[in-house]
Structure formats: C-alpha cells, structure tokens
Write a protein that holds these residues in place. Structure first.
Motif, short mmCIF file in Angstrom:
data_model
loop_
_atom_site.label_atom_id
_atom_site.label_comp_id
_atom_site.label_asym_id
_atom_site.label_seq_id
_atom_site.Cartn_x
_atom_site.Cartn_y
_atom_site.Cartn_z
N LEU A 62 30.17 81.75 47.46
CA LEU A 62 30.02 80.63 46.52
C LEU A 62 30.38 79.29 47.14
O LEU A 62 29.86 78.26 46.72
CB LEU A 62 30.90 80.83 45.29
CG LEU A 62 30.43 81.87 44.29
CD1 LEU A 62 31.47 82.05 43.20
CD2 LEU A 62 29.10 81.52 43.70
N GLY A 75 35.21 81.01 44.29
CA GLY A 75 34.87 82.28 43.64
C GLY A 75 35.96 83.31 43.85
O GLY A 75 36.85 83.47 43.05
N CYS A 128 26.12 81.40 41.21
CA CYS A 128 26.13 81.69 42.64
C CYS A 128 25.06 80.90 43.40
O CYS A 128 25.06 80.88 44.64
CB CYS A 128 25.92 83.18 42.90
SG CYS A 128 24.29 83.79 42.41
#
Length: 159
Positions: free
Chosen positions: A45, A37, A98
């Motif tokens: 993440l 991420g 996420c």
C-alpha cells in the motif's frame, strides 16, 4: 537533518528527523495516496517510485530520498486515470484502498519488463495485497493496459 530531493517533479529542501519514515514524511507533504497498511512491508500500500523503482515507503527512512526522484500517484495523475479506466472496465477497482500502491507497481513494471506474460505480472505484483479480490480482474486490466500501451507505441513509431 536537511533533505534535498525531487518530489513529483519539484525540487525540495526540507528538514527531517533521522528516524522519520518516508511514508510519514510524504503524507506530511500532502501525498495522501501513500498509505499505511500492514506496517511490516508486506502489503504494498505504501509503494512509491524512487528513481523509477518501486520502494516500500513504510520501511524506508526519509533520508534515503536524498538526491533522489520520488514519485507518488499525485505526480502521475494522468497515467493513473488512464490505467484506472482499465481497472474499472474489468470491475477490478473494488474498494480502491490498495489501488495507489498497486498502480505505482504497475507503472514500474511497465518500464522494467518488456512484453510480460500473465505469470510475469503475477510475480511482479506478488507483494501487493487486496482484501477484496483474487487479482483476476486486476490481472486482466493490466494485460489489456499493457497491450494498449504497446499498440500506442507502435502507432507513434509508424507516424
């Protein structure tokens, strides 16, 4: 270098370069729930469990897994599906990008904290970023999930 560790319940021996990040190593092994991420260890993440504790795999060298038990969401499909139903019931799944890192942290929190309050949940998950929501639905889903798990344990103890 040689690396011996457990990945999702399977003991593995692999070769790894000394500078390989755990995130890249796990994705190379087919663990696509582990995502890149922010690349600054701020978004959550890339969270995996290392010996039951949440670890940011984007800032952890793969060699740190030596002798350890690494669990990704691929190794917790049944649990992830159960919790995912609570997310969906609260309309908290949004885009879902996420979710893997978020869910791994929820599982770690479940084992670490007994009867967490809403504030405890927010504090524990502060390192997870979601661009779709303000975590209101996610927080509700976590509290309902934890209450469900507590009632399951109580029923099992009574049997």
């Amino acid at each position: 270098m040689k690396l011996s560790f457990w990945l999702n319940g399977v003991y593995r021996h692999d070769d790894v370069e000394p500078d390989t990040l755990l995130l890249d190593f796990l994705r190379d092994k087919g663990c696509y729930s582990v995502k890149r991420g922010c690349e600054t260890a701020n978004c959550g993440l890339c969270t995996v469990l290392m010996d039951g504790k949440p670890v940011l795999s984007c800032s952890t060298l793969a060699l740190r897994a030596e002798g350890k038990k690494i669990v990704t969401m691929e190794g917790m499909q049944k649990e992830a599906e159960e919790f995912g139903a609570f997310l969906a019931d609260e309309g908290a799944e949004q885009c879902g990008f996420c979710n893997p890192g978020f869910i791994m942290n929820v599982f770690a929190m479940e084992k670490e904290l007994e009867n967490p309050s809403e504030e405890d949940v927010k504090e524990y998950l502060a390192g997870n970023l979601c661009r779709c929501s303000g975590f209101v639905g996610q927080t509700r889903s976590i509290l309902k999930y934890l209450e469900h798990k507590k009632s399951q344990k109580k029923e099992e103890a009574e049997e």
